[in-house]
Every structure is written in structure tokens, then in C-alpha cells.
Design an enzyme around this catalytic site. Structure first.
Site, mmCIF file in Angstrom:
data_model
loop_
_atom_site.group_PDB
_atom_site.id
_atom_site.type_symbol
_atom_site.label_atom_id
_atom_site.label_comp_id
_atom_site.label_asym_id
_atom_site.label_seq_id
_atom_site.Cartn_x
_atom_site.Cartn_y
_atom_site.Cartn_z
ATOM 1 N N HIS A 18 54.907 -12.198 9.793
ATOM 2 C CA HIS A 18 55.626 -11.320 9.096
ATOM 3 C C HIS A 18 55.553 -9.961 8.701
ATOM 4 O O HIS A 18 56.315 -9.142 8.394
ATOM 5 C CB HIS A 18 54.381 -11.994 7.318
ATOM 6 N N LYS A 42 53.488 -25.247 -6.946
ATOM 7 C CA LYS A 42 53.302 -25.193 -5.814
ATOM 8 C C LYS A 42 51.640 -25.431 -6.428
ATOM 9 O O LYS A 42 50.817 -24.374 -6.664
ATOM 10 C CB LYS A 42 54.193 -23.749 -5.162
ATOM 11 N N ARG A 91 64.351 -17.926 11.297
ATOM 12 C CA ARG A 91 63.254 -17.922 12.706
ATOM 13 C C ARG A 91 64.153 -18.831 13.102
ATOM 14 O O ARG A 91 64.238 -19.236 14.550
ATOM 15 C CB ARG A 91 61.816 -18.853 12.391
ATOM 16 N N SER A 129 53.402 -19.752 8.135
ATOM 17 C CA SER A 129 52.429 -20.021 7.145
ATOM 18 C C SER A 129 51.854 -20.951 7.499
ATOM 19 O O SER A 129 50.197 -21.707 6.910
ATOM 20 C CB SER A 129 52.399 -19.098 5.728
HETATM 21 P P1 ADP Z 1 58.113 -19.070 2.338
HETATM 22 O O1 ADP Z 1 58.877 -18.518 1.010
HETATM 23 O O2 ADP Z 1 59.037 -20.411 2.424
HETATM 24 O O3 ADP Z 1 56.612 -19.521 1.374
HETATM 25 P P2 ADP Z 1 57.130 -17.426 3.735
HETATM 26 O O4 ADP Z 1 56.132 -16.513 2.589
HETATM 27 O O5 ADP Z 1 56.542 -17.910 4.876
HETATM 28 O O6 ADP Z 1 57.783 -18.105 3.602
HETATM 29 O O7 ADP Z 1 57.763 -16.106 4.524
HETATM 30 C C1 ADP Z 1 58.183 -15.321 3.486
HETATM 31 C C2 ADP Z 1 58.961 -14.166 4.497
HETATM 32 O O8 ADP Z 1 59.057 -13.837 6.244
HETATM 33 C C3 ADP Z 1 60.477 -16.216 5.431
HETATM 34 O O9 ADP Z 1 62.172 -15.375 5.314
HETATM 35 C C4 ADP Z 1 60.632 -16.054 6.440
HETATM 36 O O10 ADP Z 1 61.068 -16.547 6.889
HETATM 37 C C5 ADP Z 1 59.952 -15.106 6.675
HETATM 38 N N1 ADP Z 1 59.280 -15.061 8.149
HETATM 39 C C6 ADP Z 1 57.603 -15.983 8.025
HETATM 40 N N2 ADP Z 1 57.457 -16.013 9.281
HETATM 41 C C7 ADP Z 1 57.790 -15.448 9.772
HETATM 42 C C8 ADP Z 1 58.464 -14.785 11.141
HETATM 43 N N3 ADP Z 1 57.417 -15.616 12.227
HETATM 44 N N4 ADP Z 1 58.668 -14.131 12.008
HETATM 45 C C9 ADP Z 1 60.060 -13.671 11.643
HETATM 46 N N5 ADP Z 1 59.944 -13.996 9.893
HETATM 47 C C10 ADP Z 1 59.066 -14.668 9.145
#
Ligand code: ADP
Length: 152
Positions: A18, A42, A91, A129
Site C-alpha cells: 500500500h 465485515k 497485482r 493484507s
Molecule cells: P480491499 O479493498 O480488498 O480490502 P486492501 O485494503 O488490501 O483491499 O487494498 C486496497 C488497495 O490496495 C487495492 O486496490 C489493492 O489492489 C491495493 N494493494 C494492496 N496490496 C497491494 C500491493 N502489494 N501492491 C499494489 N497494490 C496493492
């Protein structure tokens, strides 16, 4: 008009993936609001306060980054804070399939709200995550995937 993007997510917890995404997106926008979306259906591993505290700590030195939270539709939140863009990371192909539809819907219900996608760097594309939570629940060391500000 200043360019404002919302980077919505659960950040349960925030990972180095992130952080990398936000840092790479900073030159594109005047402001990025990293916003925790609250979904009452959730179950989260970490409570909202903790997730937001970590976001604040991680981005404390980035003048262009703000931290927020919202309930309900991301498009409504973007409108409320005057953001014209959403920021998301891709990703792999599953991210793409999921994000494509959401982005098309947000464009319609958000009156032209555009989603800007950055492809994950090869060194970060395996980090999520979900995986980090599994490592933590299993008693493993998740520190290689977490910013130093995140102390468990
Ligand atoms: P969600 O909305 O599914 O709960 P997250 O909070 O984990 O997802 O992620 C929010 C955003 O961050 C998403 O667009 C996800 O693709 C992006 N993201 C998460 N991990 C990575 C990473 N390792 N590299 C690039 N983008 C990421």
C-alpha cells in the site's frame, strides 16, 4: 482545480505494498486521501482506530497525504470530499477482473469519477493484507510486509 484522489481500502493492516502505491502516485495528485472503508458486515482483525493510527503514523511526513474513513459508497465519499479520482492497485488478473467492474460502476454513480490504477511493482505483487493476517494469526513474523510504524 486541485487533483484529489481517494485511496480506499480496508488496510487491515496497511502493508508495504500500500505504501509503495501511495508513494508512486504522489506525483500524479495534489492530495491523496487514504481512506478506510467501513463495512458493517465485515469482520476485521484490527479495529478502525488502530488501522487509522497506523495510517497516520506511516504518512505523517507526507504533506500531500491525508487519512480518513467512510461508511457507505466510495463514490459518495469521493464526492463529499471533492475528489475526482480513486486510486487502486493491480497485482494480478483477479484484481483486474474485480476492479474493472467496480471502476465502471463508480464512473457512472460517481458522475465521471475516474479510477487510476497502478500496477504493483514485481517486488510487492505477492503482498496482500489477507496473507499478512494469515501470517499473524498463525504466529509467524509478518514484519517483512509491514511498514516499521506498524507494531503488532
Ligand atoms: P480491499 O479493498 O480488498 O480490502 P486492501 O485494503 O488490501 O483491499 O487494498 C486496497 C488497495 O490496495 C487495492 O486496490 C489493492 O489492489 C491495493 N494493494 C494492496 N496490496 C497491494 C500491493 N502489494 N501492491 C499494489 N497494490 C496493492
Amino acid at each position: 482545480m486541485s487533483k484529489i484522489a481517494v485511496f480506499p481500502g480496508s488496510f487491515d493492516p496497511i502493508t508495504v505494498g500500500h505504501v509503495d502505491l501511495v508513494e508512486r502516485a504522489l506525483p500524479l495528485f495534489d492530495k491523496i486521501v487514504v481512506a478506510v472503508g467501513i463495512n458493517s458486515q465485515k469482520k476485521y482483525l484490527f479495529d478502525l482506530e488502530k488501522r487509522m493510527d497506523w495510517l497516520e503514523a506511516v504518512f505523517s511526513n507526507e504533506e500531500k497525504v491525508e487519512v480518513g474513513s467512510f461508511e457507505g459508497l466510495t463514490a459518495d465519499y469521493a464526492k463529499k470530499i471533492g475528489a475526482q479520482y480513486l486510486l487502486r492497485g493491480l497485482r494480478n488478473a483477479s484484481d483486474f477482473d474485480y476492479e474493472k467492474t467496480i471502476s465502471q460502476l463508480n464512473n457512472i454513480i460517481g458522475d465521471g469519477l475516474e479510477t487510476i490504477f497502478l500496477i504493483a511493482q514485481p517486488g510487492y505483487s505477492h503482498i496482500s493484507s489477507t496473507i499478512v493476517r494469515e501470517i499473524i494469526k498463525g504466529g509467524g513474523d509478518a514484519s517483512p510486509f509491514l511498514p516499521t510504524e506498524v507494531s503488532l
